[in-house]
Design an enzyme around this catalytic site. Structure first.
Site, mmCIF file in Angstrom:
data_model
loop_
_atom_site.group_PDB
_atom_site.id
_atom_site.type_symbol
_atom_site.label_atom_id
_atom_site.label_comp_id
_atom_site.label_asym_id
_atom_site.label_seq_id
_atom_site.Cartn_x
_atom_site.Cartn_y
_atom_site.Cartn_z
ATOM 1 N N MET A 336 0.821 -1.212 0.000
ATOM 2 C CA MET A 336 0.000 0.000 0.000
ATOM 3 C C MET A 336 0.854 1.261 0.000
ATOM 4 O O MET A 336 0.616 2.190 -0.780
ATOM 5 C CB MET A 336 -0.942 0.002 1.205
ATOM 6 C CG MET A 336 -2.059 -1.009 1.116
ATOM 7 S SD MET A 336 -3.085 -0.813 -0.370
ATOM 8 C CE MET A 336 -3.802 0.798 -0.077
ATOM 9 N N VAL A 410 1.771 1.847 7.612
ATOM 10 C CA VAL A 410 2.496 0.735 8.245
ATOM 11 C C VAL A 410 1.483 -0.321 8.698
ATOM 12 O O VAL A 410 0.297 -0.222 8.412
ATOM 13 C CB VAL A 410 3.353 1.237 9.432
ATOM 14 C CG1 VAL A 410 4.356 2.275 8.939
ATOM 15 C CG2 VAL A 410 2.485 1.808 10.555
ATOM 16 N N LYS A 417 1.358 2.300 15.069
ATOM 17 C CA LYS A 417 0.989 3.535 14.372
ATOM 18 C C LYS A 417 1.137 4.754 15.290
ATOM 19 O O LYS A 417 1.612 5.817 14.852
ATOM 20 C CB LYS A 417 -0.437 3.435 13.836
ATOM 21 C CG LYS A 417 -0.595 2.490 12.649
ATOM 22 C CD LYS A 417 -2.044 2.434 12.172
ATOM 23 C CE LYS A 417 -2.253 1.395 11.072
ATOM 24 N NZ LYS A 417 -1.707 1.821 9.781
ATOM 25 N N SER A 438 -7.237 0.850 7.573
ATOM 26 C CA SER A 438 -8.519 0.373 7.058
ATOM 27 C C SER A 438 -9.449 -0.083 8.169
ATOM 28 O O SER A 438 -10.619 -0.376 7.913
ATOM 29 C CB SER A 438 -8.293 -0.798 6.088
ATOM 30 O OG SER A 438 -7.651 -1.874 6.764
ATOM 31 N N HIS A 459 -7.999 6.669 3.438
ATOM 32 C CA HIS A 459 -7.982 5.221 3.193
ATOM 33 C C HIS A 459 -8.036 4.916 1.707
ATOM 34 O O HIS A 459 -9.081 5.064 1.067
ATOM 35 C CB HIS A 459 -9.161 4.556 3.921
ATOM 36 C CG HIS A 459 -9.226 3.079 3.696
ATOM 37 N ND1 HIS A 459 -10.402 2.383 3.565
ATOM 38 C CD2 HIS A 459 -8.233 2.141 3.546
ATOM 39 C CE1 HIS A 459 -10.155 1.110 3.361
ATOM 40 N NE2 HIS A 459 -8.845 0.936 3.343
ATOM 41 N N ASN A 462 -6.617 -1.234 -2.493
ATOM 42 C CA ASN A 462 -5.597 -1.979 -3.225
ATOM 43 C C ASN A 462 -6.197 -2.652 -4.463
ATOM 44 O O ASN A 462 -7.264 -3.272 -4.357
ATOM 45 C CB ASN A 462 -5.004 -3.037 -2.287
ATOM 46 C CG ASN A 462 -3.790 -3.728 -2.864
ATOM 47 O OD1 ASN A 462 -3.025 -3.127 -3.614
ATOM 48 N ND2 ASN A 462 -3.620 -4.990 -2.524
ATOM 49 N N GLU A 471 -11.513 6.854 0.850
ATOM 50 C CA GLU A 471 -12.363 7.258 1.974
ATOM 51 C C GLU A 471 -11.598 8.293 2.799
ATOM 52 O O GLU A 471 -10.489 8.017 3.277
ATOM 53 C CB GLU A 471 -12.716 6.055 2.841
ATOM 54 C CG GLU A 471 -13.657 5.071 2.162
ATOM 55 C CD GLU A 471 -13.948 3.847 3.011
ATOM 56 O OE1 GLU A 471 -15.095 3.376 2.990
ATOM 57 O OE2 GLU A 471 -13.019 3.363 3.692
ATOM 58 N N ASN A 509 -15.370 -1.430 3.824
ATOM 59 C CA ASN A 509 -15.014 -2.674 4.501
ATOM 60 C C ASN A 509 -16.120 -3.136 5.442
ATOM 61 O O ASN A 509 -16.303 -4.336 5.660
ATOM 62 C CB ASN A 509 -13.702 -2.502 5.264
ATOM 63 C CG ASN A 509 -12.507 -2.492 4.336
ATOM 64 O OD1 ASN A 509 -12.616 -2.858 3.165
ATOM 65 N ND2 ASN A 509 -11.366 -2.050 4.831
#
Length: 735
Positions: A336, A410, A417, A438, A459, A462, A471, A509
């Site tokens: 990503m 990451v 994070k 995500s 966001h 992929n 998003e 998601n």
């Protein structure tokens, strides 16, 4: 005019939308300049003013006419799509098409040289106007794009463009241009014969004037013998048609009427008498505009246009003055992070990618070089070198000190994070910070920051290079300037930002969770993986739920399902079957094995794994598969309604747009809420209750909760309401 599209409420007085002047003796210049539009479109007032101008030209008979834009990079944005969306009566559409045909025919027949000297976006009806001129001069500028994208809206180029382009460039080129809806850059447009000449933007009007007044010879596009041979040979056209139809069947599944109508009309165009063009295009356009596919595709297009305002905020003037982020840091060199960094560098930003793993950085640079070579293969070596050099790498976060924005990508671990962001606040004190998480809360990630108002969720999906949705997630402290800066980054990348509330899974998601988990449940119960995926593709999905699980990665899906369960409880409880399937060597496409076997040789469709039956409670049967996809679909529909009810996004239109762009939900159906409107709220409630009752009888509390009809949907069913009616009324008023 005899008939026009519905007029905007703020329509100006007659004559105000088209500026006419005489820059030198014998030359009339027509400039679309409507006071009610920030960017001109071919709406009723402008078409009426254009008709009046043509009448004047026919009377005055100047030596030449120049049609140009307000600026070299601003001509016309095509037809008024808002007005088209408000018309569903084929008779009205046919009348409008015939009227515009007569106008464009008069332009083509003017007793003087007419030159279109244009630049910037020149789509659809704007290009059709140019095709009615004697010569098209195009600004050779990166901002210029020209073409006929009507099929993307479920339509066809019906203002003469279909027949004029086919006559101009030949059947094969016209078919490719119209069926793909591609907007071409200047050099490719010139090479294909869509335009006659290129020039620098600053010389556009001078060259146009020289051509119109005969000071330079008119450029004439030479189609060559091959195009002539194909166009005039019905047998060759039939071969071309069969090949094109086969490709359409594979690509669209027969769900989109417009490409098939275009194919038929373009193949016949070389033998159609000039006098029948208008009638053929009018009848075809009338037929298409009445289809649900057309209405739904236009709604999606208008939704994407509306989302461009996210980068402006309430104070448009102030937003316009704030420069875009040009120095951007990305932390995390995985799939990503590398994808985001590459996309940013290709868009023109100076990007620094940071990761502790030098090997990850080397792979990211190699991937970026490959992307540059593919994306800029038609550009010169200087452009490719510049795009390559705009991405630099480092292992130290201190190197991000001059960044305007830093995007974190990451591992999905809250503590990891937070440590990254704490260090970023020290090393890049002036940067706005964004997370590509995500599943984690933006508010929680910002909790320990000194400046949480400068933190936002961004966001990406992929693969970053292909997925058009971003998003944009506002935490409780995120300020407007940071939110708008994040939305502008998405827009600079050519993507569509959608504002989403900070809830578990955000929107896409969250909806995919019950859809995919229901697929796993049905698999465990004995459903055929292959048959369910076929049912999904027949519905219009780009791939079935099991293909999607393999694409996402079984381990990633397992992690996401646990996160959703923590956030929403029983209805998101993961089916145990996925855990039994997950193994380091069985993670889906990335390991070559999941629900399917993915061979290195790119077969058209992967084959189901041979050992699936050992993970199922009973053997696969047609009976257990019959309603499996419907169950997955209705689980998604129910969660979509709950998300709207909770205000996760601002409107039904935004929700549908995000789900189509983020999941590939059948675009011709318009999105989950469009689909509910089409089926009827009462019928959807009935189906949900049926699935819920079946789950209750089976003792599956999670299934009962998953399929329980949302209160909003039940209320709408009782009142006979729809989701999109109010949205459309608001959109029409805003337009």
């Amino acid at each position: 005019m005899d008939a026009t599209l519905p007029w905007p409420e703020n329509a100006p007085a007659a004559g105000a939308s088209l500026r006419i002047d005489e820059p030198e003796p014998g030359l009339l210049r027509l400039v679309p300049d409507p006071p009610h539009r920030s960017f001109p479109v071919l709406d009723g007032p402008l078409l009426e003013d254009l008709e009046a101008a043509v009448t004047r030209i026919e009377s005055e008979r100047p030596r030449g006419v120049l049609i140009a834009g307000r600026r070299p990079d601003q001509f016309l944005a095509g037809a008024d799509v808002h007005a088209i969306r408000r018309v569903r009566d084929p008779r009205v559409v046919e009348s409008v098409v015939r009227t515009v045909h007569r106008l464009y025919d008069r332009i083509e027949a003017l007793p003087c040289t007419v030159v279109a000297a244009v630049g910037g976006p020149v789509p659809g009806g704007a290009f059709e106007l140019c095709l009615a001129c004697d010569t098209i001069v195009l600004a050779n500028d990166p901002r210029t794009r020209i073409g006929l994208p009507e099929t993307k809206l479920g339509l066809l180029p019906a203002w003469g463009g279909l027949h004029r382009l086919t006559r101009r460039v030949g059947v094969p080129t016209a078919l490719d241009a119209i069926l793909t809806g591609r907007l071409y850059d200047p050099r490719r447009a010139k090479r294909l014969g869509l335009v006659d000449r290129l020039t620098a933007p600053e010389y556009l009007e001078r060259i146009g004037a020289d051509l119109a007044l005969g000071r330079e010879p008119l450029a004439v596009h030479d189609r060559g013998r091959r195009a002539f041979f194909i166009d005039r040979n019905p047998l060759v056209r039939a071969v071309v048609g069969r090949a094109a139809r086969k490709q359409l069947d594979e690509k669209t599944g027969g769900h989109y009427p417009a490409p098939y109508v275009v194919l038929e009309k373009v193949l016949e165009a070389p033998s159609v008498p000039r006098g029948l063009w208008a009638e053929r295009e009018a009848v075809a356009a009338g037929r298409l505009v009445a289809t649900d596919a057309c209405a739904n595709l236009i709604d999606l297009f208008l939704g994407m246009e509306e989302q461009k305002r996210l980068g402006e905020g309430a104070d448009r003037a102030r937003s316009a003055c704030e420069p875009p982020a040009r120095r951007i840091g990305v932390v995390g060199g995985g799939v990503m992070g590398a994808g985001i960094a590459s996309a940013l560098a290709l868009s023109g930003a100076d990007v620094r990618l940071c990761d502790l793993d030098r090997g990850a950085l080397d792979r990211a640079v190699a991937s970026h070089r490959k992307a540059v070579g593919k994306r800029l293969r038609r550009d010169g070596s200087a452009a490719r070198d510049a795009a390559t050099d705009r991405l630099t790498v480092a292992t130290d976060l201190a190197s991000l000190g001059r960044s305007d924005v830093v995007i974190e990508a990451v591992a999905e671990n809250l503590d990891v994070k937070r440590r990254v962001f704490a260090e970023l606040e020290r090393n890049a004190p002036n940067a706005r910070l964004a997370s590509n998480t995500s599943s984690l809360s933006i508010t929680e990630l910002a909790r320990d920051l000194a400046r949480p108002e400068r933190f936002v969720g961004l966001h990406f999906f992929n693969p970053v290079s292909r997925m058009p949705l971003v998003e944009v997630v506002r935490g409780t402290a995120t300020d407007d300037a940071t939110f708008q800066a994040a939305a502008r980054i998405a827009l600079e990348l050519g993507k569509t930002p959608v504002a989403v509330r900070d809830v578990p899974g955000f929107l896409v998601n969250r909806l995919l969770g019950p859809y995919l988990d229901e697929a796993v449940h049905r698999f465990v119960q004995g459903a055929s993986v292959e048959r369910v995926d076929i049912a999904a593709r027949d519905f219009g999905m780009p791939m079935g739920p099991y293909e999607l699980l393999d694409e996402v990665g079984l381990d990633i899906a397992q992690h996401a399902s646990k996160s959703l369960f923590e956030g929403y409880g029983e209805r998101m409880r993961p089916t145990e079957g996925l855990g039994r399937l997950v193994h380091p060597r069985r993670l889906g496409k990335k390991t070559g094995l999941g629900f399917y076997v993915h061979d290195a040789k790119k077969q058209k469709r992967p084959r189901p794994a041979d050992d699936l039956v050992q993970f199922q409670g009973r053997s696969a049967s047609s009976a257990s598969s019959a309603d499996s996809f419907d169950a997955c679909l209705y689980a998604l529909l129910a969660e979509a309604v709950r998300s709207l009810e909770e205000g996760v996004v601002g409107s039904a239109r935004e929700l549908d747009l995000a789900v189509v762009l983020g999941t590939g939900f059948a675009p011709f159906r318009g999105g989950p809420l469009h689909h509910i409107d089409s089926v009827g709220a009462a019928e959807v409630v009935r189906r949900l209750e049926s699935f819920a009752n079946a789950a209750r009888k089976a003792g599956l509390e999670s299934g009962r909760a998953r399929f329980e009809p949302p209160r909003l949907l039940v209320r709408m069913a009782e009142r006979g309401e729809t989701f999109l009616a109010d949205d459309r009324e608001r959109a029409a008023g805003a337009a």
